[in-house]
Scaffold this active site. Structure first.
Site, short mmCIF file in Angstrom:
data_model
loop_
_atom_site.label_atom_id
_atom_site.label_comp_id
_atom_site.label_asym_id
_atom_site.label_seq_id
_atom_site.Cartn_x
_atom_site.Cartn_y
_atom_site.Cartn_z
N SER A 278 -1.41 7.97 -2.97
CA SER A 278 -0.59 8.73 -2.03
C SER A 278 0.17 9.80 -2.80
O SER A 278 0.45 9.64 -3.99
CB SER A 278 0.39 7.80 -1.32
OG SER A 278 1.34 8.55 -0.57
N TYR B 226 6.93 1.31 -1.03
CA TYR B 226 5.65 2.02 -0.90
C TYR B 226 5.43 2.94 -2.10
O TYR B 226 4.35 2.95 -2.70
CB TYR B 226 5.65 2.82 0.40
CG TYR B 226 4.38 3.60 0.66
CD1 TYR B 226 3.23 2.95 1.11
CD2 TYR B 226 4.32 4.98 0.47
CE1 TYR B 226 2.06 3.65 1.36
CE2 TYR B 226 3.16 5.69 0.71
CZ TYR B 226 2.03 5.02 1.16
OH TYR B 226 0.88 5.73 1.40
#
Length: 259
Positions: free
Chosen positions: A139, A151
């Protein structure tokens, strides 16, 4: 539409029931691969119906026992044939700062996003032959100080896992790379906080969000023999967002003053 020739390849995709994983599975199958599409959901998505080269397999990527069950299923189904590829796509987000992240939250996100990828690599690498490919889905959060603590940490760690795996598996002829999507139109981004989309567009040089198929095409390329000498690479698919490093906002402000 550009497609790669993946005929004869067997590819496992996690997080395959929706979003990027769904698009990756469909594209890989359309390019000729036999796809084992894995997800925690109890039933396969409707999009897989009628696609003879996609088999849906229920899998909790954070469970070692689940991975062993999938490996046994692959061995039985393939009758001695090798697995050609693994796409570690499964992931969850948690939009909390450090102060709002509980230990259970932290462990759940890292268990799926990081430990799940490690278990997948460890379990399936012995079933792979020379020329196989592993693609981890990272990501842009793994390249920046994104505010989602768990995350972001999981995606930064996934980068490290990718490089270690590329080094360890390279002598076996197995390539390992990581792709870093930016703001892609998926169910995960659909519930992002108000204003996030506008802010993202402000910081993205291409001034648009991305599509899942744009990630899927890169994954298909990395799975193909055309990428036979690419390993240990980190490739953003983010419209220039991480490359600009937030400076686009500054550049736009300066341009307005000059005008």
């Amino acid at each position: 539409m550009i497609t790669m020739d993946l005929r004869g390849k067997v590819i496992v995709v996690t997080g395959a029931a929706s979003g990027q994983g769904l698009h990756e599975s469909l594209l890989l199958a359309s390019a000729g691969a036999r796809v084992f599409a894995c997800d925690i959901a109890a039933e396969a998505p409707a999009e897989f119906q009628g696609t003879l080269t996609i088999e849906y397999v229920q899998l909790d990527v954070a469970s070692e026992d689940n991975w062993l069950r999938v490996a046994a299923h692959l061995s039985a189904s393939l009758e001695g044939a090798a697995v050609s590829g693994l796409v570690n796509n499964a992931g969850v987000t948690l939009r909390h700062a450090i102060s709002g992240t509980t230990l259970d939250d932290w462990n759940r996100v890292l268990g799926i996003n990081l430990t799940g990828a490690m278990l997948g690599i460890r379990t399936l690498a012995p079933l792979m032959a020379e020329g196989s490919s592993i693609v981890n889905i990272g990501s842009s959060a793994g390249l920046t100080a994104h505010y989602t603590a768990a995350y972001t940490a999981s995606k930064w760690a996934l980068r490290g896992l990718t490089h270690v795996a590329a080094m360890e598996l390279g002598p076996l002829g197995i390539r390992v790379n990581i792709v870093h999507p930016g703001f892609i139109e998926t169910p995960m981004t659909a519930n992002a906080p108000a204003g996030m989309r506008t802010a993202q567009l402000t910081l993205t040089p291409l001034e648009r969000t991305g599509r899942p198929d744009e990630v899927a095409h890169l994954v298909a390329f990395l799975m193909s023999d055309a990428a036979a000498y690419i390993s240990g690479a980190e490739i953003p698919v983010d419209g220039g967002y991480t490359s600009a490093g937030g400076v686009k906002y500054l550049a736009d402000a300066i341009a307005e003053r000059i005008d």
